[in-house]
Scaffold this active site. Structure first.
Site, PDB file in Angstrom:
ATOM      1  N   HIS A  82       0.846  -1.195   0.000  1.00  0.00           N
ATOM      2  CA  HIS A  82       0.000   0.000   0.000  1.00  0.00           C
ATOM      3  C   HIS A  82       0.878   1.240   0.000  1.00  0.00           C
ATOM      4  CE1 HIS A  82      -3.763   2.142   0.792  1.00  0.00           C
ATOM      5  NE2 HIS A  82      -3.060   2.922   1.590  1.00  0.00           N
ATOM      6  N   ASP A 161     -14.561   2.240   7.662  1.00  0.00           N
ATOM      7  CA  ASP A 161     -13.602   3.136   7.001  1.00  0.00           C
ATOM      8  C   ASP A 161     -14.259   3.901   5.863  1.00  0.00           C
ATOM      9  OD1 ASP A 161     -10.875   4.216   6.600  1.00  0.00           O
ATOM     10  OD2 ASP A 161     -11.130   3.265   4.652  1.00  0.00           O
ATOM     11  N   LYS A 187      -7.983  -1.714   6.516  1.00  0.00           N
ATOM     12  CA  LYS A 187      -8.222  -2.259   5.165  1.00  0.00           C
ATOM     13  C   LYS A 187      -7.199  -3.328   4.825  1.00  0.00           C
ATOM     14  CE  LYS A 187      -8.240   1.827   3.424  1.00  0.00           C
ATOM     15  NZ  LYS A 187      -8.529   3.214   3.165  1.00  0.00           N
TER      16      LYS A 187
HETATM   17  N1  URA Z   1      -5.118   6.391   2.744  1.00  0.00           N
HETATM   18  C1  URA Z   1      -6.111   5.769   3.409  1.00  0.00           C
HETATM   19  O1  URA Z   1      -6.563   4.709   3.015  1.00  0.00           O
HETATM   20  N2  URA Z   1      -6.614   6.346   4.513  1.00  0.00           N
HETATM   21  C2  URA Z   1      -6.145   7.501   5.003  1.00  0.00           C
HETATM   22  O2  URA Z   1      -6.621   7.960   6.016  1.00  0.00           O
HETATM   23  C3  URA Z   1      -5.111   8.151   4.302  1.00  0.00           C
HETATM   24  C4  URA Z   1      -4.590   7.557   3.175  1.00  0.00           C
END
Ligand code: URA
Length: 431
Positions: A82, A161, A187
């Site tokens: 990520h 989220d 996530k």
């Molecule tokens: N990316 C994400 O998934 N969440 C955040 O809060 C910031 C960047």
């Protein structure tokens, strides 16, 4: 339990219990707490922060508001990656096939671009026919059979989220370390891999604009992942200039293909080899980063890494001809930006380059905006390069939308120095 009492407790800087955090997250995800109360709670976190333990409890609570993907039926080592969001960041398009070509399972759920940052899904969709939606079952099947799948996040994952991020976006509460850490990690943990590598961007246009904050965020995310039983690596990388030369969807896919062919920009190639080496060591293929790098370079030289990208594209219904004949990508009209002075390139402001690309149509102003895959920017110079008047600095690819505005913004992104400048890509590693 009472929502107002929890908000007041956080507003006053006190530490919340696991039960209080679980209560507020679950009730919000189930639509039993209104947005105005959640907004107040998020703002209290923004100002008061959270302990590492509170952030861990919040991450786990968020994760369990949706489906947790079980990849256990896939044999072999499963990895995920990520990035906190950058400009010109096509790393996943290179790293995923590169690592998967060695037999490591790359199961990735990606996002779309918003504002000045791009998203992997939009880039992949510039390949005609490429399909980013599939059921979790098909996703797992594909990873099992060809070691790689890249899809969009399904609705069933991390309900909290989705609601919280949308609210943060409109309440000024995005740049909070515990909120970013819990958002990203909930996530990633829901996606079920054995190892996670995080690219934490630092600089203009990144959520973190100084190394100290980026390191705090990286350490927190590493600790959360480790507590959840994952092998974690966070690499802090410089976003004070775009990554590679290309910014914009089709242009970035072309650059990713070049990189898998061994002809990529130095910084992008270096980043992919660095991230890839950690994953190869985590997977137990070799014991040192140096040996891992050799393996990865061999996959590029032999064409196996590019062939894996082609396999991914074919499996997800894209036209594979684009991978072997990138000239098939439809690109906009070219407009050149040339230097007016002598000097060393000191900075190419990522935010401004990303914003200029968005103005051309490569990115979204809102989630509902349409994307033009054919437009964007290709830099001709990078930080540290020497420039003479008349030298090409960058080429704009345009379909006619906002060209003058984008040109002015791109021009403003370049800063020059009379003294030589060093560009540093990898700023730190937290493992
Ligand atoms: N990316 C994400 O998934 N969440 C955040 O809060 C910031 C960047």
């Amino acid at each position: 339990m009472n929502t107002v009492d929890i908000i007041i407790k956080k507003r006053d800087g006190l530490v919340l219990t696991k039960e209080e955090i679980e209560y507020i997250i679950n009730e919000y995800a189930n639509d039993n707490i209104p947005d105005y109360q959640m907004s107040a709670f998020l703002m209290a976190i923004y100002f008061r922060g959270m302990t590492d333990e509170e952030t861990y409890y919040m991450t786990m609570a968020m994760l369990h508001t949706g489906k947790v993907i079980d990849l256990s039926r896939i044999k072999g080592f499963k990895v995920d990656k990520h990035s906190t969001g950058g400009v010109g960041d096509k790393t996943s398009l290179v790293l995923a096939p590169l690592v998967a070509s060695l037999g490591i399972k790359f199961a990735k759920m990606s996002g779309r671009g918003l504002g000045h940052t791009g998203g992997t899904l939009d880039k992949l969709e510039s390949i005609a026919g490429f399909n980013i939606s599939m059921s979790i079952e098909d996703f797992i099947d594909q990873v099992e059979h060809i070691n790689i799948a890249i899809i969009g996040q399904t609705e069933e994952i991390d309900k909290a989220d989705k609601k919280m991020y949308a609210l943060r976006d409109v309440t000024g509460t995005v740049p909070s370390i515990p909120l970013i850490a819990s958002s990203i990690m909930s996530k990633k943990l829901a996606a079920g891999s054995d190892a996670i590598i995080l690219d934490v961007k630092v600089g203009s246009g990144a959520f973190m604009n100084n190394i100290a904050d980026a390191k705090t965020l990286a350490t927190l995310m590493k600790n959360i992942g480790t507590m959840a039983g994952k092998k974690m690596t966070c690499v802090l990388t410089n976003m004070d200039e775009p990554l590679g030369f290309a910014v914009g969807n089709a242009l970035e896919v072309i650059e990713a293909i070049d990189t898998l062919n061994g002809r990529g920009p130095r910084d992008l190639t270096e980043l992919c080899l660095t991230l890839g080496s950690y994953l190869v060591v985590d997977a137990g293929l070799v014991s040192s980063l140096a040996e891992a790098r050799v393996l990865l370079l061999d996959q590029i030289k032999s064409g196996k890494a590019l062939a894996k990208l082609a396999e991914l594209v074919e499996a997800q219904e894209g036209n594979v001809d684009y991978i072997y004949h990138p000239e098939l990508f439809d690109l906009g009209e070219k407009v050149e930006l040339r230097a007016e002075c002598y000097g060393y390139v000191e900075r190419i402001d990522s935010y401004q380059v990303g914003h200029a690309s968005m103005l051309l149509g490569a990115g979204r102003e809102t989630l509902a905006s349409e994307i033009d895959y054919s437009v964007g920017i290709v830099l001709a110079k990078k930080v540290g390069d020497i420039v003479n008047p008349g030298d090409l600095l960058a080429t704009i690819y345009t379909s006619g939308k906002n060209t003058e505005q984008a040109y002015a913004m791109l021009k403003g992104a370049f800063k020059f120095s009379e003294d030589p400048v060093d560009a540093k890509l990898i700023l730190d590693v937290v493992r």
